[in-house]
Design an enzyme around this catalytic site. Structure first.
Site, short mmCIF file in Angstrom:
data_model
loop_
_atom_site.label_atom_id
_atom_site.label_comp_id
_atom_site.label_asym_id
_atom_site.label_seq_id
_atom_site.Cartn_x
_atom_site.Cartn_y
_atom_site.Cartn_z
CB SER A 186 39.13 -21.35 58.25
OG SER A 186 38.07 -22.20 57.89
CB SER B 71 -8.17 -44.50 62.34
OG SER B 71 -8.15 -43.60 63.43
CD GLU C 108 14.00 -18.81 62.02
OE1 GLU C 108 14.33 -19.53 61.06
OE2 GLU C 108 14.67 -17.83 62.40
CG HIS D 168 18.54 -15.20 56.52
ND1 HIS D 168 17.18 -15.12 56.30
CD2 HIS D 168 18.71 -14.97 57.85
CE1 HIS D 168 16.57 -14.86 57.47
NE2 HIS D 168 17.48 -14.75 58.41
N GLY E 251 22.62 -26.81 53.12
CA GLY E 251 23.66 -26.83 52.09
C GLY E 251 24.00 -28.21 51.56
N GLY F 214 30.86 -23.26 55.18
CA GLY F 214 30.00 -24.09 56.04
C GLY F 214 28.91 -24.74 55.21
P1 NAD Z 1 27.54 -22.22 58.76
O1 NAD Z 1 27.55 -21.93 60.22
O2 NAD Z 1 27.25 -23.60 58.32
O3 NAD Z 1 28.94 -21.83 58.12
C1 NAD Z 1 29.58 -20.64 58.37
C2 NAD Z 1 30.98 -20.61 57.80
O4 NAD Z 1 31.57 -19.34 58.11
C3 NAD Z 1 31.92 -21.66 58.38
O5 NAD Z 1 32.75 -22.12 57.34
C4 NAD Z 1 32.75 -20.88 59.40
O6 NAD Z 1 34.00 -21.43 59.57
C5 NAD Z 1 32.83 -19.52 58.73
N1 NAD Z 1 33.03 -18.43 59.70
C6 NAD Z 1 32.50 -18.32 60.93
N2 NAD Z 1 32.89 -17.16 61.51
C7 NAD Z 1 33.69 -16.52 60.60
C8 NAD Z 1 34.39 -15.30 60.61
N3 NAD Z 1 34.37 -14.48 61.66
N4 NAD Z 1 35.08 -14.97 59.49
C9 NAD Z 1 35.12 -15.77 58.41
N5 NAD Z 1 34.47 -16.95 58.36
C10 NAD Z 1 33.77 -17.33 59.45
O7 NAD Z 1 26.54 -21.16 58.09
P2 NAD Z 1 25.32 -21.45 57.08
O8 NAD Z 1 24.27 -22.20 57.81
O9 NAD Z 1 25.86 -21.98 55.80
O10 NAD Z 1 24.76 -19.96 56.88
C11 NAD Z 1 25.32 -19.06 55.94
C12 NAD Z 1 24.19 -18.18 55.42
O11 NAD Z 1 23.26 -18.99 54.71
C13 NAD Z 1 23.40 -17.48 56.52
O12 NAD Z 1 23.04 -16.20 56.06
C14 NAD Z 1 22.18 -18.36 56.69
O13 NAD Z 1 21.04 -17.66 57.18
C15 NAD Z 1 21.95 -18.77 55.23
N6 NAD Z 1 21.15 -19.97 55.01
C16 NAD Z 1 21.45 -21.12 55.67
C17 NAD Z 1 20.70 -22.28 55.41
C18 NAD Z 1 21.03 -23.57 56.09
O14 NAD Z 1 20.25 -24.52 55.94
N7 NAD Z 1 22.12 -23.74 56.82
C19 NAD Z 1 19.65 -22.23 54.47
C20 NAD Z 1 19.40 -21.05 53.78
C21 NAD Z 1 20.17 -19.93 54.06
MG MG Z 2 14.99 -20.65 57.87
#
Ligand code: NAD
Ligand code: MG
Length: 347
Positions: free
Chosen positions: A56, A257, A200, A113, A139, A31
Site C-alpha cells: 500500500s 430576480s 445519488e 456505508h 474524509g 483513504g
Molecule cells: P477510498 O477509496 O478513499 O480509500 C480506500 C482505501 O482502501 C485506500 O487506502 C486503499 O488503498 C485501500 N484499499 C483498496 N483496496 C484494498 C484492498 N484490497 N485491501 C486493503 N486495502 C485496500 O475509500 P473511501 O471513500 O474512504 O470509502 C471507504 C468507506 O467509506 C466506503 O464504505 C464508503 O462508502 C464510505 N464513505 C465514503 C465517503 C466519502 O466521502 N469518501 C463518505 C461516507 C462514507
Molecule cells: Mg453518498
C-alpha cells in the site's frame, strides 16, 4: 416550521467514551474516510491499528503520522472494533480473507456505508455487533473539522446487537472521530443505503448532470454558442446551489430576480414533470428490490464493461471541452483563493 427533528440526534453529552477507551480499533484502509477515522480516533486517545496491504502506498503516510500499521488480517485479529473503510466493491473480499477468520465473539464490525451488509454481500456471524457511523462529508473534511475543534454530522445505525452495547459502542466511535460535536443522527442500514443510492442516482449525480446536458444541448442545437450554453446551464449552477445550501429554496428564490423567480416557478414543474417523478419511483424500486445492487455487483464481476463505456461517453461530451477552455479564463479565481488562504489572519 417544524422545530423538532423527526429522528433522534445525539451529541457529545449523550456519548460515553468508556465504550471505546479500552478497545483496540482496527481501521482497514487509509483513504478518504480511513485516514480521518484513524487519526481522529488516535488523537481522541483510542488505541488504533491501521490495516493495509503490504504494497500500500499509504503505509508511509500512516506511519509518519504516528500510527501503527500492519496487515488487514493482523489488525482485525488485534482489534475489538474492526472499521471497514476500504472501497465498497472490495469489502466482501477483504472481509472474507482478512476479517471473518479474525472475528471474536463480542467484537464490533463497523462500516461507513451499509451497501454490503444491506445487500448481504457480507454476512457477519451472529455473535458480533454490526454498526455504522457514516460521516455526511468526505474524509478530508472529517479530519479538518476535527483539527479545528469542530465536528462533522454523521449517521449512526445498528444492524446487529449481539452484546447489548452496539449502540453505545457506535456512539462512542462517532464521538471519537469528532462527529458528536456536530450531531449524530439515528438511522437504519436500510434507510441509509436506499436513500443514499436513490439520492445519488436521481438527484445529485445522475439527475443533475442529465438536466445540465439536456439544457446545454437544447441551446446548442438551437444555434446558441456552446460557451453561452455552458455558462447558463453549468457554471451558474454553483451560484444557485450555494444559495440553496445556505438558506434553502427560500433564500435562492429571494436572491434571484422576480423574472427568474416567476419563470422558474411557472416552468420548473413543466420540465421536471410527472413523468420524471414516475421514473424516480422506478429508480427507487430498483434500489429497494435489489435490482440495482445485483446489476452493479455483476458489472464489477464482469470487469466493468458498461461502466467504462458510459464513463468514456461522458468524458467525450462537448460540454467537457467547452468547460475546460472556459475554466482557464477563471484561473484568477484560484489564485485569489490561494492568496487569501496564505494571507495572515487578521486576529
Ligand atoms: P477510498 O477509496 O478513499 O480509500 C480506500 C482505501 O482502501 C485506500 O487506502 C486503499 O488503498 C485501500 N484499499 C483498496 N483496496 C484494498 C484492498 N484490497 N485491501 C486493503 N486495502 C485496500 O475509500 P473511501 O471513500 O474512504 O470509502 C471507504 C468507506 O467509506 C466506503 O464504505 C464508503 O462508502 C464510505 N464513505 C465514503 C465517503 C466519502 O466521502 N469518501 C463518505 C461516507 C462514507
Ligand atoms: Mg453518498
Amino acid at each position: 416550521m417544524a422545530d423538532e427533528f423527526t429522528t433522534t440526534v445525539y451529541y457529545d453529552d449523550d456519548a460515553n467514551s468508556a465504550h471505546i477507551d479500552d478497545e483496540t480499533v482496527a481501521v482497514l484502509g487509509f483513504g478518504s474516510q480511513g485516514h480521518a477515522h484513524a487519526l481522529n480516533l488516535h488523537e481522541s486517545g483510542v488505541d488504533v491499528v491501521v490495516g493495509l496491504r503490504e504494497d500500500s502506498s499509504s503505509r508511509e503516510d500512516a506511519e509518519s503520522a504516528g500510527l501503527t500499521v500492519t496487515t488487514p488480517a493482523e489488525a482485525a485479529a488485534q482489534a475489538d472494533v474492526v472499521s471497514v473503510l476500504v472501497p465498497d466493491t472490495v469489502q466482501p473480499d477483504v472481509y472474507e480473507n482478512a476479517v471473518e477468520p479474525n472475528l471474536d465473539a463480542g467484537d464490533t464490525l463497523q462500516f461507513a456505508h451499509g451497501f454490503n451488509i444491506h445487500y448481504n454481500q457480507i454476512e457477519p456471524p451472529e455473535d458480533v455487533d454490526v454498526t455504522m457511523v457514516a460521516p455526511k462529508s468526505p474524509g478530508h473534511l472529517v479530519r479538518r473539522n476535527y483539527e479545528r475543534d469542530q465536528g462533522t454530522p454523521a449517521l449512526l445505525a445498528v444492524y446487529q446487537d449481539a452484546t447489548g452495547d452496539a449502540h453505545d459502542t457506535g456512539l462512542a466511535y462517532a464521538q471519537g472521530i469528532g462527529c458528536a460535536r456536530a450531531g449524530v443522527i439515528e438511522t437504519s442500514f436500510q434507510e441509509e443505503v436506499e436513500s443514499d443510492l436513490f439520492g445519488e442516482q436521481a438527484v445529485l449525480c445522475g439527475g443533475v448532470t442529465s438536466l445540465v446536458k439536456h439544457g446545454y444541448e437544447t441551446l446548442v442545437d438551437n444555434g446558441y454558442s456552446p460557451e453561452i450554453a455552458y455558462f447558463e446551464c453549468l457554471n451558474e449552477l454553483k451560484l444557485i446551489v450555494d444559495l440553496m445550501y445556505e438558506g434553502g429554496h427560500a433564500e435562492m428564490w429571494n436572491s434571484v430576480s422576480d423574472t427568474a423567480e416567476y419563470g422558474g416557478l411557472v416552468r420548473g414543474d413543466e420540465i421536471v414533470d410527472d413523468h420524471v417523478r414516475e421514473n424516480m419511483e422506478e429508480t427507487l424500486e430498483a434500489v429497494q428490490d435489489g435490482t440495482f445492487a445485483r446489476e452493479w455487483i455483476a458489472e464489477n464481476q464482469a470487469g466493468r464493461p458498461s461502466y467504462t463505456q458510459l464513463r468514456d461517453a461522458e468524458m467525450n461530451h462537448d460540454i467537457e471541452d467547452v468547460g475546460e477552455r472556459l475554466r482557464a479564463l477563471f484561473a484568477w479565481a484560484d489564485e485569489n483563493d490561494q492568496a487569501a488562504a496564505e494571507a495572515p489572519a487578521d486576529d
